[in-house]
Each structure stands twice: as C-alpha cells, then as structure tokens.
Scaffold this motif. Sequence first.
Motif, mmCIF file in Angstrom:
data_model
loop_
_atom_site.group_PDB
_atom_site.id
_atom_site.type_symbol
_atom_site.label_atom_id
_atom_site.label_comp_id
_atom_site.label_asym_id
_atom_site.label_seq_id
_atom_site.Cartn_x
_atom_site.Cartn_y
_atom_site.Cartn_z
ATOM 1 N N LYS A 22 33.709 4.307 24.004
ATOM 2 C CA LYS A 22 33.682 4.654 22.579
ATOM 3 C C LYS A 22 32.994 3.524 21.804
ATOM 4 C CE LYS A 22 35.942 8.304 23.487
ATOM 5 N NZ LYS A 22 35.052 9.423 23.827
ATOM 6 N N ASN A 181 44.302 9.793 25.510
ATOM 7 C CA ASN A 181 42.902 10.178 25.273
ATOM 8 C C ASN A 181 42.680 10.584 23.821
ATOM 9 O OD1 ASN A 181 41.273 9.862 27.629
ATOM 10 N ND2 ASN A 181 42.567 11.410 28.612
ATOM 11 N N GLU A 185 40.029 8.767 21.401
ATOM 12 C CA GLU A 185 39.026 9.597 20.720
ATOM 13 C C GLU A 185 39.077 9.330 19.206
ATOM 14 O OE1 GLU A 185 35.947 11.709 21.329
ATOM 15 O OE2 GLU A 185 37.307 11.627 23.052
#
Length: 290
Positions: A22, A181, A185
């Motif tokens: 990310k 997750n 995110e």
Amino acid sequence: MATWSAPGKVFLFGEHAVVYGKPGIAMAIKPRVQVTVRHSRYFQKPNSPYIAECFKLTDVKGSVYVKSQLPSASGLGSSAAVTVATLFAINDEFELGYSREEVANLAFDVEKLTQGGRASATDTYVSTFGGMVFIRGNEKRRLIPPQNFSIVIGNSLIAHNTGEMVGRVADLLQHSPIVANGIIEAIGGVTMEAMHNLENPKELGVLMNRNHALLDAIGVGHPALSHLVLAARAAGAYGAKLSGAGGGGCIWALCSKGTRNRVISAIEDCEARPITTSIDTEGARREKDE
Ligand code: PMV
C-alpha cells in the motif's frame, strides 16, 4: 577513514500497510546519525545487528564509530539512518563504487534481513535521498513539501521493536484476515487522500487522526501514544498520529505557527519529550573526518 551521515524520518502516513504494497508517505528530518568506518584487519563484531549485516553483505572488515542525535527504537528511523550511513562510509572507505541508488537498495536488504524478512524500502530510501517521499511497492516519488508544514514530534520515551510490531500485524493477518486486510486497505485509502490534501492542513489533520485510529485498530497502538495524540489535539494541533512501527516510540502533530508552543507544552505535560524539527532535503552526505 570515511565519515558519512544520514537523516532520520517521520512516517507521515501509511506505516505497516506499506509493508503490504500500500502507499506510504515519509519525510526526512534534521536529527542525523554519523558513522565513521576505518579499514582494519582486526574486526570486532559490531553490537548493532544492522551494522554487522552491512559488513557481512559488503564482505569487508573494518572498525566503526557511531555518533547519533536520533533517539533509537523510537519510530524516527534511526536503524535505517545507521544502516545507510554505515553503507555509504563502507562504500567510500573500501572504494566499492556503488551508486546512491545501489546503496539505498543494499540498505533495504539489510533492513529486511534484520526485520525478519518483512520491511518496506521507505526508511532506507528517505534516509538516502532526503526530502518528502511517496512510496508504493517499487514506485518511489519525491514530493514537493507543502508550505508552512509545521510539525512537532512527541517522544513517549517507550522503546519499541520494529520487527516485533511488524510481526504482530502479520499474526493478525493470519488469524483475522478479513478484519486485518480491511484495515490495511483503509490505511492505503487514507494515505491516497492525504496525497491529495498535502496543502490543506485542516483536512490533513483529520486524515492523520483517522490513520492513527486505524493503527490502533490493527494492534500497534500504546496507551502512552493515545495519551500524547489526544493531548496534542486538545492543545490545538490540526491532527496527531504515531510515527513508524508503534507500540511505543513517537507521535507527530501538525500545527499552525500559533499553536506550536501549546502543543510542545502539552507533550511536556505528558512527561514525554517534544522535538521540533523540519525537513532534511539532503539525504546521506559525506562529513569531514574527525
Ligand atoms: O519504527 P520504524 O521507524 O522502524 O518504522 C517502521 C515502519 C513500518 O512500516 C512499520 C515497517 C517498514 O519497514 O516500513
């Protein structure tokens, strides 16, 4: 003999999530680490695993002397700065001929090896090149730092261990993948929104607070860090969040010129150490031998 220095950093947005591809934003800051390396036949294994790994990876033998203005194990990238400065000094002293980019890559390898295989290139890249940087996987972009970017750091004086905190996130991903997750995110989403609001301190402050809450949710918070961010916000900061691995270490607060002193006092009232600093645009550099 060769002496090099490298700056520390503040993790502005995206720590931990950056380890999983990310985006992350970090900024090099003024306190520096200085390392002197001298060619020597007598090699004593260095106490720092980072320095030991630098010598192992480059396959040379020498003595090393470290002078640091950066608190260690505090989320200000001291291990990366030590690694980067040591590798540049080795490169210079032993005339290995590595480019700046190659030294940055070697430093990343050292961090990965000493962090149990899980690391992003953020700290080592920022310490090598200086400035404000956006990182996502292999993509690295230098950003134009916003005007009037006034930050105050609060050191909780509680040491943390980056490898351990990164391991904690990995465990959560294994045991609660849907939750973990989702948080990773969301941290990525907050970082992208921050990228589009770098010149808007009010919005950036809101995003910092959201990023901090998500880091708490993923298990890398600490009561002392919560205390510090709440105190900084109550004193008028636009926003405040932890910097780096968490579980101790530092927070950073975004302030207007008018609230800076109040935020500094609020940090002192928490029995933490305020650090006022600004961007370091230079990255690693050769110093005069002492
Ligand atoms: O606490 P520090 O300065 O070591 O920063 C760690 C940042 C992490 O995202 C948690 C790990 C990494 O390698 O990017």
